[in-house]
Design a protein around this motif. Structure first.
Motif, PDB file in Angstrom:
ATOM      1  N   ARG A   1       0.833  -1.210   0.000  1.00 46.69           N
ATOM      2  CA  ARG A   1       0.000   0.000   0.000  1.00 46.69           C
ATOM      3  C   ARG A   1       0.868   1.261   0.000  1.00 46.69           C
ATOM      4  NH1 ARG A   1      -3.574  -3.270   3.290  1.00 46.69           N
ATOM      5  NH2 ARG A   1      -2.529  -2.584   5.199  1.00 46.69           N
TER       6      ARG A   1
ATOM      7  N   SER B   1      -4.369   1.291 -10.878  1.00 45.35           N
ATOM      8  CA  SER B   1      -4.180  -0.017 -10.269  1.00 45.35           C
ATOM      9  C   SER B   1      -3.608  -0.985 -11.302  1.00 45.35           C
ATOM     10  CB  SER B   1      -5.515  -0.563  -9.747  1.00 45.35           C
ATOM     11  OG  SER B   1      -6.040   0.254  -8.737  1.00 45.35           O
TER      12      SER B   1
ATOM     13  N   THR C   1      -5.885 -13.210  -1.503  1.00 44.11           N
ATOM     14  CA  THR C   1      -6.924 -12.248  -1.121  1.00 44.11           C
ATOM     15  C   THR C   1      -6.316 -10.961  -0.592  1.00 44.11           C
ATOM     16  OG1 THR C   1      -8.494 -14.021  -0.609  1.00 44.11           O
ATOM     17  CG2 THR C   1      -8.915 -11.853   0.368  1.00 44.11           C
ATOM     18  N   ARG C   2      -5.352 -11.081   0.322  1.00 41.74           N
ATOM     19  CA  ARG C   2      -4.705  -9.888   0.870  1.00 41.74           C
ATOM     20  C   ARG C   2      -3.861  -9.178  -0.175  1.00 41.74           C
ATOM     21  NH1 ARG C   2      -1.700 -11.886   6.088  1.00 41.74           N
ATOM     22  NH2 ARG C   2      -1.770 -13.885   5.000  1.00 41.74           N
TER      23      ARG C   2
ATOM     24  N   GLU D   1      -6.273  -7.122  -2.239  1.00 44.88           N
ATOM     25  CA  GLU D   1      -6.747  -5.962  -1.477  1.00 44.88           C
ATOM     26  C   GLU D   1      -5.683  -4.872  -1.410  1.00 44.88           C
ATOM     27  OE1 GLU D   1      -7.748  -7.674   2.254  1.00 44.88           O
ATOM     28  OE2 GLU D   1      -9.740  -8.383   1.603  1.00 44.88           O
TER      29      GLU D   1
ATOM     30  N   GLY E   1      -4.956  -3.842  -5.559  1.00 44.53           N
ATOM     31  CA  GLY E   1      -6.031  -3.538  -6.502  1.00 44.53           C
ATOM     32  C   GLY E   1      -5.993  -4.384  -7.752  1.00 44.53           C
TER      33      GLY E   1
END
Length: 320
Positions: free
Chosen positions: A47, A57, A86-87, A90, A93
């Motif tokens: 992030r 993204s 999954t992480r 997230e 993007g």
């Protein structure tokens, strides 16, 4: 058609390198390095990169980790971090995500690097082709075979650093006993890694009735002024040759063996004079056969990022 935008991360035990690529081509100006100790896990690193870099993204994201990957989850061996698809989605993007072991990523980079990305350690026989083998020596140790198949490149995950250390002499038996005191098992990584070099120096000090010890970088800096540092590096290089030769016999990489990692690069100037090739080829009646394997050193510190980009590009081509 414009190549898709990918986000890539090479997660080591100390630092994480993050970059963008257009298809299989890493964009050098986007490469950033983050200290792992400044973050609680990998997701905040990714992030932070998106904040630092800006822009749209990515379509795909691929991270490689210095540790095992099983059931879609990557676990770092020397850091209490993990990541799953999954992480990863997230944090980045991205709609397509992949998690590789770091040596798998290096394997996907071989043959896709610039001409000056590799240095010859032992000459490859002319016309040699076939499977290849990547051996990583850095914060830890690992190896992975590289197979090009009709269905794409296959680089299976391995944890070779946690196999037993080989023993060829009474001195090496004493070394094994010394490094095994921490957890009762003398693993390859206990010697062939940055902390492993420190262990070898401590062992030599112990043998001499001394308690002297130094960090790996200090040992390398003392190699011309401290006979014990030179002896530690020589022991390290010969053990590296022995283990690399063992792995070559297991995997038969007639297309070449490729050494990667910061510690392997630090050893490069001393490999010839300190017996790497001799230890690699010392296999009894198979010593002559060992001449079929060439050995190269990958000097591109960002090769794993290229491997991540290549993996995503190949998967996209295979799936349409």
């Amino acid at each position: 058609m414009t190549d898709p935008l990918y986000m890539l991360a090479d997660v080591g035990g100390t630092n994480t390198r993050v970059a963008l690529s257009h298809g299989g081509t890493v964009l050098p100006d986007t490469i950033r390095r983050y200290r792992n100790r400044d973050f609680a896990n990998l997701a905040p690193v990714l992030r932070q990169f998106r904040t630092d870099q800006g822009g749209p993204s990515p379509e795909g994201a691929c991270v490689c980790v210095a540790g095992p990957v099983a059931n879609g989850v990557g676990e770092l061996t020397n850091l209490d971090w993990s990541i799953d698809a999954t992480r990863l989605a997230e944090a980045t993007g991205a709609t397509t995500c992949a998690i590789l072991n770091d040596l798998q990523a290096q394997g996907h980079a071989i043959g896709r690097l610039s001409d000056d990305a590799c240095q010859v350690v032992m000459e490859t026989p002319e016309g040699a082709q076939g499977a290849r083998l990547v051996i990583g020596v850095g914060t830890g140790f690992n190896a992975a075979p590289v197979h090009d198949t009709a269905g794409g490149r296959f680089v299976p995950p391995c944890e070779a650093g946690h196999a037993n250390l080989p023993i060829n002499s009474e001195a090496e038996l004493r070394l094994c006993n010394f490094v095994s005191t921490a957890h009762g098992f003398p693993a390859v990584e206990d010697v062939l890694s940055g902390r492993g070099l420190e262990q070898v120096y401590r062992w030599l000090s112990h043998e001499a009735g001394s308690s002297d010890e130094f960090l790996a970088a200090e040992i390398m800096a003392r190699i011309d002024s401290d006979p014990r540092a030179r002896a530690a590096v020589q022991q390290f290089i010969r053990m590296m040759g022995t283990v690399a030769g063992n792995l070559a016999l297991i995997h038969l990489p007639l297309g070449g063996v490729y050494l990667v990692g910061g510690v392997a690069r630090a050893m490069a100037p001393y490999m010839s004079e300190m017996g790497f090739a001799e230890a690699f080829r010392s296999k009894g009646r198979f010593s002559g056969f060992m001449g079929n394997f060439g050995v190269s050193l990958v000097v591109d510190d960002y090769a794993a990022l290229t491997g991540c980009a290549s993996y995503l590009s190949e998967q996209k081509a295979l799936t349409g």
